[in-house]
Design a protein around this motif. Structure first.
Motif, short mmCIF file in Angstrom:
data_model
loop_
_atom_site.label_atom_id
_atom_site.label_comp_id
_atom_site.label_asym_id
_atom_site.label_seq_id
_atom_site.Cartn_x
_atom_site.Cartn_y
_atom_site.Cartn_z
N HIS A 255 3.90 6.06 -7.34
CA HIS A 255 3.97 4.66 -7.73
C HIS A 255 4.75 4.47 -9.04
O HIS A 255 5.68 3.67 -9.07
CB HIS A 255 2.64 3.93 -7.75
N HIS A 304 -3.06 1.92 -3.96
CA HIS A 304 -2.70 0.89 -2.97
C HIS A 304 -1.83 1.45 -1.86
O HIS A 304 -1.60 0.77 -0.87
CB HIS A 304 -2.07 -0.35 -3.63
N HIS A 305 -1.38 2.68 -2.02
CA HIS A 305 -0.66 3.31 -0.92
C HIS A 305 -1.62 3.96 0.07
O HIS A 305 -1.18 4.56 1.04
CB HIS A 305 0.32 4.36 -1.45
CU LIG Z 1 2.82 1.57 -5.31
#
Ligand SMILES: [Cu+2]
Ligand code: HEM
Length: 620
Positions: A255, A304-305
């Motif tokens: 991220h 969030h992945h």
């Molecule tokens: Cu991300």
């Protein structure tokens, strides 16, 4: 122009080799920047060809161009190449070339370390690409999820992937350390941190992001390598290992990495918009602080992945929320850019068009990103083409458009000649239309349920027309790239000669000749304001409008000798040693011989390097 450039300054008399050997041994940050840029373009052709093959395969139902196995290699290498070998080095090209100049410095803090990081990067890239010729390229996806990355140890593809990324990571750590030190120690007198151009700020944030995120993936990659080759079971669920651990380590890096890709483009846009709006950047300190905020918050959203990996409701709620929050500083920047354009006298040349295109496309990508932070929608979108649409709007529409904006903006400074505006506009519009044709339909495909990383789809699912559109779009983008390459070719000999300050620029790079002399500045400038160079040219009248100064502020002429770093072949040698070591590590156990040889070469390079510095630096 405002600054005297006929050089009374004398550069000390280190012999500088010419030709190929000159490039191999260079320690000049500008040459290293050019090397990064040319290498990024070359790998861009590779990664783009891979994308076209993917799109040809998917143009019609039941595509016959690629086998499933070849398709897996294509998307894996396309993603890996675009991220690590195109967008990152393109950003590094700008940072290498312009960071010292923007700070009013003659070079980076550690010129030979700079050369080392470039050569380590090149060898890492070659290492990854080599596998196409050694029985197949990596095929586990650009995030290499276990067990896709850990199974089949008898095939070396993913060994190349893991080790290649470790080598590339080393290159990034080296240049991050170098850039941070440069920013902290090499700024010209009066260049306070808050007076630094926004591009320099974003480069600094990116360097910190890399420095803190790369260790995590490096550990993870070593564990992948050990699971494959040394019988460990870090990621093997059957043996008590945990494949989800890899996902955490990957995205803790991955991220922040997406901000590594986008922040340099944001920095470029923050330089281009003020110049071509003839206004200072609106809310400059907000742009800087929101960049820092994005940097910090980027470390808090990685999971969030992983919403579909089953983290449980608490984690999902928490990461959903942090993800929504990170849209705030991003939105702040967008309003600042719009505020900069607002009421400005705009010059819509190619560099400006790419920056405006950036804003437009990045907003679309940002909004579809926010929809992923809503966990139930993400569950629907996950691993569909909707996600592919999202990240290409950010990475292509954002990062690549920002980079091209920088290319058109800074080309005259680097080469002394302007790119052709007519071809430039063709390039922009073909790319803008092609980009929307390629990735726009993918939103629809994804919402209609077309999964990503699928090499074939049957007729009659409503996918056919949208896929054809996307493929046509991809070839439109390819045409745009050809127009750019033609423009480059034409400009070499026929491009209009650019003076030192073709755009009426605001920052220090426009105060020196195009291309800059080896030592950048005859006299290190003393900075008294933000956009210092602009203030040397203009004063404000009563209503705040700029009025050209009658007599531009002249810099005095220096007679002091200038010391420049000496050329050195030791960085290439050390980097080559690392390359040999990595190849050996793929072919254990007999590869140990190469591991040893590589280590010796590296030590030889580093030893020679440390000896050489004592004899050559007579001025310090
Ligand atoms: Cu991300
Ligand atoms: C001509 C431009 C491009 C086209 C046509 C294109 C097309 C595609 C396609 C069709 C996929 C496969 C999607 C899937 O099956 O999941 C893909 C994946 C990907 N692309 Fe692109 N792309 C382009 C440019 C870029 C750029 C500039 C980046 C920048 C970093 C990028 C990054 C990625 C990544 C990270 C993946 C995921 C690979 C994976 O699933 O392992 N692409 N692209």
């Amino acid at each position: 122009m405002a600054v005297t450039t006929d050089t009374a300054a004398s550069v000390d008399s280190v012999v500088r080799p010419r030709g190929l050997w000159g490039w191999l041994t260079t320690t000049d940050h500008k040459r290293i920047g050019i090397l990064y840029g040319v290498t990024a373009i070359a790998f861009g052709v590779v990664g783009g060809t891979e994308a076209l093959l993917i799109r040809l395969q998917l143009a019609t139902p039941n595509g016959e161009i690629l086998s499933a196995d070849a398709y897996n290699q294509m998307f894996t290498m396309h993603g890996t190449t675009m991220v690590f070998l195109v967008v990152m080095p393109a950003a590094a090209a700008f940072t290498n070339y312009f960071l010292p100049i923007l700070l009013g410095a003659r070079d980076v803090a550690f010129p030979r370390l700079n050369a080392l990081s470039y050569w380590v990067f090149v060898f890492g890239g070659l290492f990854l690409t080599l596998t196409f010729f050694l029985g197949g390229a990596p095929d586990g996806g650009w995030f290499g999820y276990a067990p896709l990355s850990t199974q089949v140890p008898e095939v070396v593809r993913m060994d190349y992937w893991a080790l290649g990324l470790i080598v590339l990571g080393l290159a990034s750590v080296l240049s991050s350390v170098n850039f941070i030190t440069t920013v902290l120690t090499m700024r010209a007198p009066g260049m306070t941190l808050m007076r630094m151009p926004v591009f320099a700020w974003m480069a600094t944030v990116v360097s910190f992001l890399l420095l803190f995120s790369l260790p995590m993936i490096t550990v993870g990659l070593f564990q992948v390598f050990m699971d494959r080759n040394l019988g460990t079971t870090f990621y093997d669920a059957a043996m008590g290992g945990e494949p989800i651990l890899w996902q955490h380590l990957f995205w803790l890096f991955g991220h922040p990495e997406v901000y590594v890709l986008i922040l340099p483009a944001m920095g470029i846009v923050s330089e281009v918009l003020p110049t071509f709006s003839r206004k200072p950047l609106f809310g400059r300190s907000f742009v800087i602080f929101s960049g820092m905020a994005i940097g910090f918050m980027g470390f808090g959203v990685w999971a969030h992945h992983m919403f579909t990996a089953g983290l449980g409701p608490v984690a999902e709620a928490a990461f959903g929320l942090t993800t929504m929050f990170i849209a705030v500083p991003t939105g702040v920047k967008i309003f600042n850019w719009l505020g900069t354009i607002w009421g400005g006298s705009l010059r819509l040349n190619t560099a400006m068009l790419f920056s405006l295109g950036f804003i437009f496309l990045f907003v679309i990508g940002g909004l579809s990103g926010v929809t992923h932070s809503i966990v139930p929608s993400d569950a629907q979108q996950h691993d569909t083409y909707y996600v592919v649409a999202h990240f290409h709007y950010v990475l292509f529409g954002g990062a690549v458009f920002g980079i091209f904006s920088g290319v058109y903006y800074w080309w005259p400074k680097v080469t002394g000649r302007l790119l052709d505006e007519r071809l430039g506009k063709w390039h922009f519009w073909l790319m803008f239309v092609g980009m929307n044709f390629t990735f726009g339909p993918m939103h629809v495909l994804g919402l209609n349920g077309m999964p990503r990383r699928t090499y074939r789809y049957p007729e009659g699912l409503g996918f056919d027309m949208w896929n054809m559109m996307a493929t046509v779009g991809a070839f439109t983008i390819a045409t745009a790239v050809l127009v750019f390459l033609a423009n480059w070719w034409r400009t070499r000999t026929r491009g209009e000669i650019a003076g030192p300050d073709p755009w009426d620029g605001r920052t220090l790079e426009w105060s020196i000749p195009s291309p800059p002399p080896e030592h950048n500045f005859d006299i290190i400038p003393t900075v008294v304001a933000e956009d210092d160079f602009w203030h040397r040219k203009y004063v404000e009248d009563d209503s705040g409008n700029p009025v050209a100064r009658e007599a531009p502020v002249e810099s005095p002429v220096s007679t002091e000798p200038i010391h420049l770093p000496s050329p050195s072949y030791h960085p290439v040698l050390a980097a080559f040693g690392i390359f040999v070591t990595a190849i050996g590590a793929v072919y254990l156990p007999w590869g140990l011989l190469a591991v040893g040889t590589g280590a010796v070469i590296t030590m030889w390079g580093l030893f020679g390097w440390s000896m050489e510095s004592l004899t050559r630096r007579e001025h310090e």
